[in-house]
Design an enzyme around this catalytic site. Structure first.
Site, PDB file in Angstrom:
ATOM      1  N   HIS A  30      -5.001  15.016  -8.581  1.00  0.00           N
ATOM      2  CA  HIS A  30      -5.317  13.651  -9.006  1.00  0.00           C
ATOM      3  C   HIS A  30      -4.510  13.179 -10.216  1.00  0.00           C
ATOM      4  O   HIS A  30      -4.141  12.007 -10.278  1.00  0.00           O
ATOM      5  CB  HIS A  30      -6.818  13.486  -9.217  1.00  0.00           C
ATOM      6  CG  HIS A  30      -7.553  13.364  -7.915  1.00  0.00           C
ATOM      7  ND1 HIS A  30      -7.561  12.203  -7.171  1.00  0.00           N
ATOM      8  CD2 HIS A  30      -8.248  14.279  -7.190  1.00  0.00           C
ATOM      9  CE1 HIS A  30      -8.243  12.399  -6.059  1.00  0.00           C
ATOM     10  NE2 HIS A  30      -8.677  13.657  -6.040  1.00  0.00           N
TER      11      HIS A  30
ATOM     12  N   ARG B 270      13.086  -5.732  -2.011  1.00  0.00           N
ATOM     13  CA  ARG B 270      13.729  -5.120  -3.192  1.00  0.00           C
ATOM     14  C   ARG B 270      12.805  -4.081  -3.826  1.00  0.00           C
ATOM     15  O   ARG B 270      13.241  -3.014  -4.235  1.00  0.00           O
ATOM     16  CB  ARG B 270      14.088  -6.199  -4.215  1.00  0.00           C
ATOM     17  CG  ARG B 270      15.339  -6.989  -3.863  1.00  0.00           C
ATOM     18  CD  ARG B 270      15.855  -7.812  -5.047  1.00  0.00           C
ATOM     19  NE  ARG B 270      14.906  -8.826  -5.492  1.00  0.00           N
ATOM     20  CZ  ARG B 270      14.760 -10.026  -4.897  1.00  0.00           C
ATOM     21  NH1 ARG B 270      15.490 -10.330  -3.836  1.00  0.00           N
ATOM     22  NH2 ARG B 270      13.881 -10.901  -5.349  1.00  0.00           N
TER      23      ARG B 270
ATOM     24  N   ASP C 240       0.853  -1.167   0.000  1.00  0.00           N
ATOM     25  CA  ASP C 240       0.000   0.000   0.000  1.00  0.00           C
ATOM     26  C   ASP C 240       0.901   1.234   0.000  1.00  0.00           C
ATOM     27  O   ASP C 240       1.917   1.267   0.690  1.00  0.00           O
ATOM     28  CB  ASP C 240      -0.866  -0.049   1.268  1.00  0.00           C
ATOM     29  CG  ASP C 240      -1.928   1.030   1.278  1.00  0.00           C
ATOM     30  OD1 ASP C 240      -2.996   0.799   0.701  1.00  0.00           O
ATOM     31  OD2 ASP C 240      -1.671   2.102   1.866  1.00  0.00           O
TER      32      ASP C 240
ATOM     33  N   GLU D 209      -5.102   2.395  -3.616  1.00  0.00           N
ATOM     34  CA  GLU D 209      -3.646   2.543  -3.735  1.00  0.00           C
ATOM     35  C   GLU D 209      -2.958   1.308  -3.184  1.00  0.00           C
ATOM     36  O   GLU D 209      -1.853   1.355  -2.694  1.00  0.00           O
ATOM     37  CB  GLU D 209      -3.166   3.813  -3.040  1.00  0.00           C
ATOM     38  CG  GLU D 209      -3.334   3.830  -1.533  1.00  0.00           C
ATOM     39  CD  GLU D 209      -4.604   4.564  -1.085  1.00  0.00           C
ATOM     40  OE1 GLU D 209      -5.569   4.625  -1.864  1.00  0.00           O
ATOM     41  OE2 GLU D 209      -4.599   5.052   0.062  1.00  0.00           O
TER      42      GLU D 209
END
Ligand SMILES: [Mg+2]
Length: 327
Positions: free
Chosen positions: A198, A249, A185, A229
């Site tokens: 936006h 990573r 997230d 998201e």
């Protein structure tokens, strides 16, 4: 088309239509070939068994022109076999026959033929009908592909993820192999949106999806947009250490690329730093478990990563906050 999303997405729209002609009479095959003219990749079968062989061998056929009266399997039987053997395959079949009575035609449509051409036929009309059905078939395939992708980022969408998760879970259960999952997230995405608008937020989501896509390497791995998201990486046959390594990573890559104000990083000119928090899970499915077990585990650890200060990857339950922690 983008290469993301479900596999086998190579775009066939630029390829010449692949048409299979099936008829026991060589003269009829020649007539059909001349009706279509150039611009087609033609395959030919002289009987029903050969037609089915060709259909098995050529997964990218666009259309079949199928005679009804043939020695051995007749056209109706070929179509019946085809629908039974490949129920999900979208392969339009047009009957071409001298048997033009109403009953034969309605029987043909009832079996799933898309059209019915009665001999003697007009060459331009056959060509036009073939063009129409090839165009319809390709358009439908294109829309089906789009239906599995997230429109903004090009990653797989939630529907696609849910289906792949269920399929990979079953496979892992059968093979006794671990199925890995990362849920990640973006940190403070609302503030990022407020600051950059936006369009800036959308651009950020696309960049993150691209970095996520680059982080997975095997054909069976999948990146999906899980929510606003939030993204998911589905990693078949990957143990927890492997899942953790990949997530870490990716976290570092995102941190570096978004902190970079130019130079040779992949995300040039990104407006301000962006980081992610991730929760990792990997399980060999048990017979009494369902895929939600894996999701809940990864989600719990994602939450722990947020509570512990964000921009981090959590792969165990050691750091779980007490109930009622910070949201
Ligand atoms: Mg015949």
């Amino acid at each position: 088309m983008t290469a993301w999303g479900p596999p086998d997405h190579h775009d066939l729209h630029e390829q010449p239509p692949r048409v299979l002609l099936v008829d026991d009479a060589p003269i009829n095959l020649q007539l059909l070939a001349s009706a279509l003219g150039r611009g087609y990749e033609l395959h030919v079968a002289r009987d029903g068994a050969a037609a089915l062989d060709c259909i098995r061998r050529e997964p990218d056929l666009d259309l079949v022109l199928l005679d009804i009266h043939m020695p051995g399997l007749d056209g109706f039987e070929v179509l019946t076999w085809l629908r039974e053997e490949f129920p999900e395959r979208r392969l339009p079949v047009i009957f071409v026959t001298a048997a033009g009575d109403e009953q034969a035609q309605t029987d043909g449509f009832a079996l799933g033929a898309v059209d019915y051409i009665v001999r003697p036929f007009s060459l331009p009309v056959v060509r036009a009908r073939v063009q129409t059905h090839v165009a319809l078939k390709r358009q439908t395939e294109h829309l089906e592909r789009l239906a599995w992708l997230d429109g903004l980022t090009g990653a797989a969408n939630r529907r696609s993820f849910d289906q792949r998760l269920a399929a990979e879970w079953r496979r892992a259960l059968r093979n006794r192999t671990p199925l890995g999952l990362v849920l990640f997230d973006l940190d403070h995405f609302k503030a990022y949106n407020d600051r950059h608008g936006h369009p800036g937020g959308d651009d950020c989501l696309r960049r993150i999806a691209a970095l996520g896509q680059q982080s997975i390497r095997r054909p069976g791995d999948l990146i999906a947009r899980y929510g606003g998201e939030e993204f998911a990486l589905l990693l078949p046959d990957t143990d927890l250490a492997g899942v953790h390594g990949l997530a870490e990573r990716l976290r570092r890559r995102v941190e570096t690329c978004f902190a970079c104000s130019g130079g040779d990083c992949n995300v040039r000119g990104a407006p301000g730093p962006m980081t992610l928090s991730a929760g990792c899970a990997s399980r060999v499915p048990g017979f009494n478990e369902d895929p939600m077990t894996l999701i809940l585990e990864a989600d719990r650890r994602l939450y722990a990563a947020k509570v512990a200060g964000r921009n981090r990857v959590v792969a165990t339950d050691d750091a779980l906050p007490a109930a009622g922690g910070v949201a």
